[in-house]
Design a protein around this motif. Structure first.
Motif, mmCIF file in Angstrom:
data_model
loop_
_atom_site.group_PDB
_atom_site.id
_atom_site.type_symbol
_atom_site.label_atom_id
_atom_site.label_comp_id
_atom_site.label_asym_id
_atom_site.label_seq_id
_atom_site.Cartn_x
_atom_site.Cartn_y
_atom_site.Cartn_z
ATOM 1 N N ALA A 202 53.835 -64.007 -68.663
ATOM 2 C CA ALA A 202 54.115 -61.926 -69.469
ATOM 3 C C ALA A 202 53.817 -62.038 -68.153
ATOM 4 C CB ALA A 202 53.510 -61.590 -70.547
ATOM 5 N N GLU A 203 53.524 -60.562 -67.219
ATOM 6 C CA GLU A 203 53.760 -59.686 -66.317
ATOM 7 C C GLU A 203 52.252 -59.355 -66.601
ATOM 8 O OE1 GLU A 203 53.908 -55.606 -64.352
ATOM 9 O OE2 GLU A 203 55.741 -56.087 -65.726
ATOM 10 N N CYS A 204 51.574 -59.771 -65.360
ATOM 11 C CA CYS A 204 49.693 -59.138 -65.078
ATOM 12 C C CYS A 204 49.208 -58.543 -64.583
ATOM 13 C CB CYS A 204 48.854 -60.693 -65.154
ATOM 14 S SG CYS A 204 49.430 -61.257 -63.847
ATOM 15 N N PRO A 205 48.264 -58.307 -64.360
ATOM 16 C CA PRO A 205 47.807 -57.208 -63.304
ATOM 17 C C PRO A 205 48.837 -57.968 -61.716
ATOM 18 C CG PRO A 205 46.507 -57.121 -64.660
ATOM 19 C CD PRO A 205 47.046 -58.084 -64.743
ATOM 20 N N ASN A 206 48.499 -59.454 -61.237
ATOM 21 C CA ASN A 206 48.125 -59.407 -59.738
ATOM 22 C C ASN A 206 50.276 -60.677 -60.049
ATOM 23 O OD1 ASN A 206 45.061 -59.204 -60.097
ATOM 24 N ND2 ASN A 206 45.519 -58.959 -58.541
ATOM 25 N N ALA A 207 50.620 -60.645 -60.863
ATOM 26 C CA ALA A 207 52.118 -60.882 -61.247
ATOM 27 C C ALA A 207 52.516 -61.053 -61.944
ATOM 28 C CB ALA A 207 51.188 -62.643 -61.127
ATOM 29 N N ARG A 208 54.251 -61.219 -61.554
ATOM 30 C CA ARG A 208 54.980 -60.866 -63.071
ATOM 31 C C ARG A 208 55.891 -62.161 -61.741
ATOM 32 N NH1 ARG A 208 58.951 -55.303 -62.114
ATOM 33 N NH2 ARG A 208 58.953 -55.761 -60.363
ATOM 34 N N SER A 209 57.315 -62.325 -63.289
ATOM 35 C CA SER A 209 57.828 -63.508 -62.812
ATOM 36 C C SER A 209 58.985 -62.995 -63.413
ATOM 37 C CB SER A 209 57.643 -65.189 -62.944
ATOM 38 O OG SER A 209 56.494 -65.116 -62.409
ATOM 39 N N TYR A 210 60.554 -63.897 -62.731
ATOM 40 C CA TYR A 210 61.892 -63.291 -63.812
ATOM 41 C C TYR A 210 62.599 -64.151 -62.455
ATOM 42 C CZ TYR A 210 62.469 -60.012 -59.009
ATOM 43 O OH TYR A 210 62.281 -59.977 -58.017
ATOM 44 N N LEU A 211 63.868 -63.525 -63.690
ATOM 45 C CA LEU A 211 64.770 -64.661 -62.790
ATOM 46 C C LEU A 211 66.081 -64.377 -62.538
ATOM 47 C CD1 LEU A 211 64.851 -67.017 -66.206
ATOM 48 C CD2 LEU A 211 63.787 -67.921 -64.486
ATOM 49 N N LEU A 212 66.248 -64.231 -61.430
ATOM 50 C CA LEU A 212 67.467 -63.852 -60.808
ATOM 51 C C LEU A 212 68.453 -64.360 -59.511
ATOM 52 C CD1 LEU A 212 68.469 -60.984 -59.687
ATOM 53 C CD2 LEU A 212 66.654 -61.823 -57.520
ATOM 54 N N GLY A 213 69.257 -65.178 -60.298
ATOM 55 C CA GLY A 213 70.524 -65.896 -59.134
ATOM 56 C C GLY A 213 70.012 -67.589 -59.049
ATOM 57 N N GLY A 214 69.852 -67.495 -60.568
ATOM 58 C CA GLY A 214 69.480 -69.571 -60.591
ATOM 59 C C GLY A 214 68.112 -69.405 -59.892
ATOM 60 N N MET B 241 48.775 -69.299 -62.735
ATOM 61 C CA MET B 241 49.950 -69.464 -63.648
ATOM 62 C C MET B 241 51.246 -69.158 -63.979
ATOM 63 S SD MET B 241 47.948 -68.779 -67.596
ATOM 64 C CE MET B 241 48.570 -66.482 -66.693
ATOM 65 N N HIS B 242 51.887 -67.682 -63.004
ATOM 66 C CA HIS B 242 53.002 -68.576 -63.198
ATOM 67 C C HIS B 242 53.523 -69.102 -61.635
ATOM 68 C CE1 HIS B 242 53.465 -63.490 -64.360
ATOM 69 N NE2 HIS B 242 51.942 -64.088 -64.588
ATOM 70 N N VAL B 243 52.970 -68.884 -61.317
ATOM 71 C CA VAL B 243 53.155 -70.712 -59.715
ATOM 72 C C VAL B 243 54.283 -71.366 -60.628
ATOM 73 C CG1 VAL B 243 52.588 -72.091 -57.817
ATOM 74 C CG2 VAL B 243 52.002 -69.323 -58.226
ATOM 75 N N ASP B 244 52.839 -71.924 -61.417
ATOM 76 C CA ASP B 244 52.977 -73.321 -62.150
ATOM 77 C C ASP B 244 53.755 -73.473 -63.184
ATOM 78 O OD1 ASP B 244 50.846 -74.176 -59.721
ATOM 79 O OD2 ASP B 244 49.530 -74.802 -61.935
ATOM 80 N N SER B 245 54.046 -72.713 -63.221
ATOM 81 C CA SER B 245 55.174 -72.267 -64.702
ATOM 82 C C SER B 245 56.421 -71.937 -63.572
ATOM 83 C CB SER B 245 55.235 -70.808 -65.472
ATOM 84 O OG SER B 245 56.096 -70.405 -65.972
ATOM 85 N N ALA B 246 56.496 -71.662 -62.621
ATOM 86 C CA ALA B 246 58.056 -71.368 -62.082
ATOM 87 C C ALA B 246 58.494 -73.006 -61.058
ATOM 88 C CB ALA B 246 57.776 -70.410 -60.372
ATOM 89 N N THR B 247 57.376 -73.575 -61.196
ATOM 90 C CA THR B 247 57.532 -75.209 -60.497
ATOM 91 C C THR B 247 57.371 -76.013 -60.961
ATOM 92 O OG1 THR B 247 55.216 -74.963 -59.775
ATOM 93 C CG2 THR B 247 56.934 -74.225 -58.139
ATOM 94 N N SER B 248 57.564 -76.075 -62.370
ATOM 95 C CA SER B 248 57.129 -76.949 -62.988
ATOM 96 C C SER B 248 58.108 -77.450 -63.836
ATOM 97 C CB SER B 248 56.866 -76.479 -64.695
ATOM 98 O OG SER B 248 57.812 -75.415 -64.666
ATOM 99 N N SER B 249 59.678 -77.371 -63.224
ATOM 100 C CA SER B 249 60.623 -78.561 -63.438
ATOM 101 C C SER B 249 61.096 -79.056 -62.337
ATOM 102 C CB SER B 249 62.121 -77.474 -64.172
ATOM 103 O OG SER B 249 62.025 -76.401 -63.311
#
Length: 140
Positions: free
Chosen positions: A22-34, A54-62
């Protein structure tokens, strides 16, 4: 509940094997075009690093992750930000994915250049440029 890819928002979305935080004060993540797009916000320093990580690790986990990090909303960044960026790029590459960066502020570009990271990150001016493969470079 569907995701509106035209307007990123503060949602939790399934991404490959993981979940985008979920969005936090210093980062947010979303999906766009794969791609998983991670926006860093505000001051990216040692204090903000854990929640951004947490955002970086989630985005690079797979395997095969496709990640764009957008630094345009960042006011200030220091070596903690460089550590997060290097970690994100390394994790994406190790998993056979891609890593792209959006960065337009002169000071941030100068910091990347001084750290010798400009060639590795190849920053572009917009998320659209990053999704297209990074054709338009920001002014140096």
């Amino acid at each position: 509940m569907g995701i509106d890819h035209r307007r990123p928002g503060p949602w939790t979305a399934v991404h490959f094997c993981g979940v985008l935080p979920a969005e936090c004060p210093n980062a947010r993540s979303y999906l766009l075009g794969g791609f998983a797009v991670v926006e860093f916000h505000g001051d990216v320093d040692l204090v903000a690093a854990p929640e951004i990580r947490m955002h970086v690790d989630s985005a690079t986990s797979s395997v095969g992750c496709r990640v764009v990090v957008d630094l345009r909303p960042v006011r200030f960044m220091d070596c903690a930000a460089l550590t997060l960026l290097c970690r994100a790029r390394r994790r994406a590459v190790e998993r056979g994915g891609s890593f792209r960066m959006v960065c337009t502020r002169a000071w941030h570009l100068h910091l990347l250049k001084a750290a010798g990271l400009t060639a590795d990150f190849q920053p572009v001016a917009t998320v659209t440029d990053a999704l297209a493969g990074g054709r338009q470079r920001p002014p140096a």
